[in-house]
Design a protein around this motif. Structure first.
Motif, PDB file in Angstrom:
ATOM      1  N   LEU A  35      -7.784  -2.394   8.965  1.00 24.55           N
ATOM      2  CA  LEU A  35      -5.853  -2.372   8.151  1.00 24.55           C
ATOM      3  C   LEU A  35      -5.333  -3.520   8.976  1.00 24.55           C
ATOM      4  O   LEU A  35      -5.604  -4.256   9.866  1.00 24.55           O
ATOM      5  CB  LEU A  35      -5.739  -0.746   8.815  1.00 24.55           C
ATOM      6  CG  LEU A  35      -6.775   0.388   8.555  1.00 24.55           C
ATOM      7  CD1 LEU A  35      -5.595   1.304   9.043  1.00 24.55           C
ATOM      8  CD2 LEU A  35      -6.504   0.511   6.887  1.00 24.55           C
ATOM      9  N   ASP A  47      -0.434  -0.696   7.720  1.00 22.71           N
ATOM     10  CA  ASP A  47      -0.801   0.302   7.832  1.00 22.71           C
ATOM     11  C   ASP A  47      -1.248   1.540   8.868  1.00 22.71           C
ATOM     12  O   ASP A  47      -1.555   2.318   8.867  1.00 22.71           O
ATOM     13  CB  ASP A  47      -2.270   0.455   6.680  1.00 22.71           C
ATOM     14  CG  ASP A  47      -1.979  -0.101   5.678  1.00 22.71           C
ATOM     15  OD1 ASP A  47      -0.518  -0.250   4.730  1.00 22.71           O
ATOM     16  OD2 ASP A  47      -2.621  -0.699   4.895  1.00 22.71           O
ATOM     17  N   HIS A  66      -5.339   2.196   0.707  1.00 23.09           N
ATOM     18  CA  HIS A  66      -5.979   2.204   1.897  1.00 23.09           C
ATOM     19  C   HIS A  66      -6.724   3.156   2.628  1.00 23.09           C
ATOM     20  O   HIS A  66      -7.694   2.952   3.854  1.00 23.09           O
ATOM     21  CB  HIS A  66      -5.741   0.847   3.128  1.00 23.09           C
ATOM     22  CG  HIS A  66      -6.333  -0.455   2.443  1.00 23.09           C
ATOM     23  ND1 HIS A  66      -7.216  -1.248   1.602  1.00 23.09           N
ATOM     24  CD2 HIS A  66      -5.198  -1.286   1.400  1.00 23.09           C
ATOM     25  CE1 HIS A  66      -6.769  -2.419   1.072  1.00 23.09           C
ATOM     26  NE2 HIS A  66      -6.230  -2.177   0.619  1.00 23.09           N
TER      27      HIS A  66
END
Length: 135
Positions: free
Chosen positions: A101, A105, A125
């Motif tokens: 990630l 995030d 995501h």
């Protein structure tokens, strides 16, 4: 009564979907209504204010809102007083690498895991990390 309060971690995509007038996210609006009523508590990572300000700036540049509207949205966000949880940089880096990630995030996911509160996100995501809770 505090034992009945549900806690959630929110990311910038989720907050912006409730703030921006053209997003029309009924789910996010419902969450924020319950937050305003004291039924829910929202927490996030220290990046949240910067990402919200940037998202509002982008909406302004794309003419989705005007300057006064943008300033009002920043003010509205700041008045929400979403609690920001500190995170350890090395732990953040390790999670970003392990989960593939972005640091941004991973910061929201780390707060979610550290606090054991569900993550609310519209980011593709992070959606896989958002399930497993009931409202």
């Amino acid at each position: 009564m505090a034992a009945n309060i549900k806690y959630f971690v929110v990311d910038s995509s989720f907050v912006l979907s409730a703030l921006l007038p053209d997003e029309d996210s009924l789910f996010a609006t419902n969450i924020f209504n319950k937050f305003s009523n004291g039924e829910y508590c929202l927490v996030s990572c220290p990046l949240l204010p910067y990402e919200i300000a940037n998202g509002i700036k982008v909406a302004l540049i794309r003419k989705r809102i005007d300057k006064v509207g943008a300033e009002n949205l920043v003010d509205k966000f700041l008045k929400l007083n979403i609690k920001l949880c500190e995170i350890e940089t090395m732990k953040l880096f390790e999670m970003a690498v392990a989960e593939n990630l972005t640091i941004y995030d991973a910061a929201y996911l780390l707060v979610s895991r550290d606090t054991n509160h569900p993550l609310l996100s519209l980011d593709k995501h992070l959606k896989g990390y958002s399930s497993g809770f009931s409202l």
